[in-house]
Design an enzyme around this catalytic site. Sequence first.
Site, mmCIF file in Angstrom:
data_model
loop_
_atom_site.group_PDB
_atom_site.id
_atom_site.type_symbol
_atom_site.label_atom_id
_atom_site.label_comp_id
_atom_site.label_asym_id
_atom_site.label_seq_id
_atom_site.Cartn_x
_atom_site.Cartn_y
_atom_site.Cartn_z
ATOM 1 N N LEU A 22 0.834 -1.207 0.000
ATOM 2 C CA LEU A 22 0.000 0.000 0.000
ATOM 3 C C LEU A 22 0.869 1.256 0.000
ATOM 4 C CD1 LEU A 22 -2.527 -1.362 2.589
ATOM 5 C CD2 LEU A 22 -3.144 -0.634 0.276
ATOM 6 N N THR A 78 11.062 -4.239 2.508
ATOM 7 C CA THR A 78 10.134 -5.051 3.280
ATOM 8 C C THR A 78 10.551 -6.508 3.236
ATOM 9 O OG1 THR A 78 7.799 -5.511 3.670
ATOM 10 C CG2 THR A 78 8.409 -5.153 1.381
ATOM 11 N N LYS A 82 14.640 -6.990 5.180
ATOM 12 C CA LYS A 82 14.855 -5.924 6.171
ATOM 13 C C LYS A 82 16.188 -6.031 6.919
ATOM 14 C CE LYS A 82 10.155 -4.444 7.224
ATOM 15 N NZ LYS A 82 9.282 -4.052 8.325
ATOM 16 N N ASN A 103 13.719 -0.471 7.370
ATOM 17 C CA ASN A 103 12.638 -0.469 6.381
ATOM 18 C C ASN A 103 12.755 0.726 5.431
ATOM 19 O OD1 ASN A 103 11.747 1.658 7.971
ATOM 20 N ND2 ASN A 103 9.592 1.139 7.693
ATOM 21 N N GLY A 142 0.837 -11.398 21.869
ATOM 22 C CA GLY A 142 1.536 -11.975 20.721
ATOM 23 C C GLY A 142 3.039 -11.833 20.881
ATOM 24 N N ALA A 143 3.783 -12.770 20.276
ATOM 25 C CA ALA A 143 5.243 -12.750 20.442
ATOM 26 C C ALA A 143 5.963 -12.977 19.118
ATOM 27 C CB ALA A 143 5.667 -13.788 21.477
ATOM 28 N N ARG A 167 0.132 -17.145 23.301
ATOM 29 C CA ARG A 167 -0.420 -18.508 23.347
ATOM 30 C C ARG A 167 0.676 -19.505 23.725
ATOM 31 N NH1 ARG A 167 -2.559 -20.786 17.722
ATOM 32 N NH2 ARG A 167 -0.399 -20.285 17.221
ATOM 33 N N GLU A 170 6.571 -20.253 25.902
ATOM 34 C CA GLU A 170 8.037 -20.263 25.710
ATOM 35 C C GLU A 170 8.493 -19.148 24.775
ATOM 36 O OE1 GLU A 170 6.308 -23.523 24.731
ATOM 37 O OE2 GLU A 170 6.060 -23.234 26.885
ATOM 38 N N LEU A 255 -2.647 -4.075 15.677
ATOM 39 C CA LEU A 255 -1.798 -3.904 14.492
ATOM 40 C C LEU A 255 -2.484 -4.351 13.214
ATOM 41 C CD1 LEU A 255 0.375 -3.557 16.792
ATOM 42 C CD2 LEU A 255 1.981 -4.050 14.969
HETATM 43 P P1 ATR Z 1 3.946 -11.327 12.948
HETATM 44 O O1 ATR Z 1 5.324 -11.297 12.414
HETATM 45 O O2 ATR Z 1 2.961 -10.623 12.087
HETATM 46 O O3 ATR Z 1 3.846 -10.891 14.366
HETATM 47 P P2 ATR Z 1 4.134 -14.137 13.547
HETATM 48 O O4 ATR Z 1 5.546 -13.970 13.831
HETATM 49 O O5 ATR Z 1 3.691 -15.287 12.734
HETATM 50 O O6 ATR Z 1 3.490 -12.852 12.863
HETATM 51 O O7 ATR Z 1 3.371 -14.144 14.958
HETATM 52 C C1 ATR Z 1 2.077 -14.480 15.035
HETATM 53 C C2 ATR Z 1 1.598 -14.245 16.478
HETATM 54 O O8 ATR Z 1 0.210 -14.519 16.483
HETATM 55 C C3 ATR Z 1 2.225 -15.165 17.481
HETATM 56 O O9 ATR Z 1 2.271 -14.531 18.731
HETATM 57 C C4 ATR Z 1 1.229 -16.327 17.518
HETATM 58 O O10 ATR Z 1 1.245 -17.060 18.711
HETATM 59 P P3 ATR Z 1 2.241 -18.354 18.904
HETATM 60 O O11 ATR Z 1 3.579 -17.780 19.212
HETATM 61 O O12 ATR Z 1 1.642 -19.082 20.029
HETATM 62 O O13 ATR Z 1 2.204 -19.091 17.603
HETATM 63 C C5 ATR Z 1 -0.067 -15.571 17.400
HETATM 64 N N1 ATR Z 1 -1.154 -16.389 16.891
HETATM 65 C C6 ATR Z 1 -1.365 -16.783 15.611
HETATM 66 N N2 ATR Z 1 -2.500 -17.503 15.506
HETATM 67 C C7 ATR Z 1 -3.019 -17.579 16.763
HETATM 68 C C8 ATR Z 1 -4.187 -18.201 17.314
HETATM 69 N N3 ATR Z 1 -5.056 -18.871 16.556
HETATM 70 N N4 ATR Z 1 -4.404 -18.058 18.636
HETATM 71 C C9 ATR Z 1 -3.555 -17.378 19.406
HETATM 72 N N5 ATR Z 1 -2.432 -16.771 18.952
HETATM 73 C C10 ATR Z 1 -2.169 -16.867 17.640
#
Ligand code: ATR
Length: 486
Positions: A22, A78, A82, A103, A142-143, A167, A170, A255
Amino acid sequence: MNKINGKTEVIGVLGHPIEHTLSPVIHNTVSEATGRNAVYVPFHVYDEASKNAISEQAEIEALVRGAYNLGIKGLNVTVPYKSAVIPYLADIDPLAERIGAVNTLVRTDKGYKGYNTDMPGLYMALQKRGIVIEGSTAVVLGAGGAARAVIAMLLNYGASRVYLVNRTFEKAVQLSDEMNKLFADVIGSRSGVIPISVDNIDSVEVSVSDSSLDKAVAESGYLMFQCTSLGLKAGDGLLVDDDELYKRASYGFDLVYNPAETPFTKKLKSLGIKCDNGLLMLLYQGIIAYQYWTETEIGSDVVEKAKMNLCKAVYGDNLILTGYMGAGKTTVGHALAEKLGMDYIDIDAYIVEKEGRSIPEIFKEGGEEAFRNIETEAIRELGAKTYNTVIATGGGAVLRDENAKLLKEMGRVFYLYASPEETFTRVKGDTGRPLLDSDSEQQLKDKIIDMIRVRYHAYMRTADVRIDTDGKDVEKISEEIISQFK
Ligand code: ATR
């Protein structure tokens, strides 16, 4: 788009894949609005034989050198390049270096200097919304990669404590450790990042006592950042489905920006908590990059224009209906909004609501001139805030040059044409139209013929498409419009 000539500056984005970017919308809008002779294009960088991203160091080096030798003024970088381009830069901004990802490449005498505008972009978006990071407590959900950028932003701009909920616990532990090490000097005696598992959210405290600043922030609650991919797909739920966690937030940022509303933003809004989606981050990372490339300050009116065009590109353009009274703008407009899942606004209704007076009253009190002034203002206002909306205009809206220009900028304009005979049949007996007050049917007919003749060219010059409506029902007219709108 500006006219391309020998002096046009070339800026672009390189990545794989790239076709959904975009960024051209943001940067080309800014160039056009500021009158800069620049063009922003996508560069799809991949290996022709394997169709994969390039990965050999020598190839990446040749890519960066090649771009520089071609005189490319600036680049966005991108996925998946990166980090890969960093060894071939002449210089790198400390924050980008710290997190190991750029970026934005800015041309200097010696080569490109790398920046990361994602974090300052998010920071600027939050500042514009009045959100204070310094001394705050934050909860990051999220991680993955997105969470990494958000945590870096939070630590870099002075957040006191960051709870990281994921989720897979670790991964939260791993990312917390990594970020605490990376920003150890910035964190100092503050708490830094604390990993939390999804079934232990009770340990997330609003109140922290790391500094006196924290107290004020703590009273209003913590800042929440939704960084998982949840929300992208229909049917997605929340990472933690427990109101206790969300109730204590003072603000939320998701995000995800498409769709515009996610389970997270809906939850916060239902609890009366202010929140935004990721579109603002996308916008401001672009604005900051553009400012680096051009060494100019982008004014807020231009930023708003870029935001509107971004919204239109992501959520849908406006569909504008013009035409003489009785052309079917209202009926067709409602039908289109329903079929396309768009909002509907009638400019006359908008004016009546804004003014608190009926249109015949406005005419009676100030004459047509007064009404037209109000109408122009209404069109301008709507143009600055609407997207993905069907907009029906008043019959005479296209008469002013200024309105014609504003309407064309606002979206795709369809002129609903009806012949004088058909118009007469549709509007006779209608009393809410001051310009049609007549003593006899013949006088009404003459007025209609006259008006259509006078206004025809005004309609045509504003329209992208003319739709003939004589003898067609709403269904047929809508179908014709939809086939040309998509
Ligand atoms: P991005 O780079 O966009 O952050 P990513 O590295 O794939 O994408 O990270 C996806 C995030 O969404 C992770 O925190 C993932 O959790 P896990 O580390 O447990 O995989 C989370 N995520 C994706 N699908 C999920 C779901 N159905 N329920 C809960 N968390 C989810």
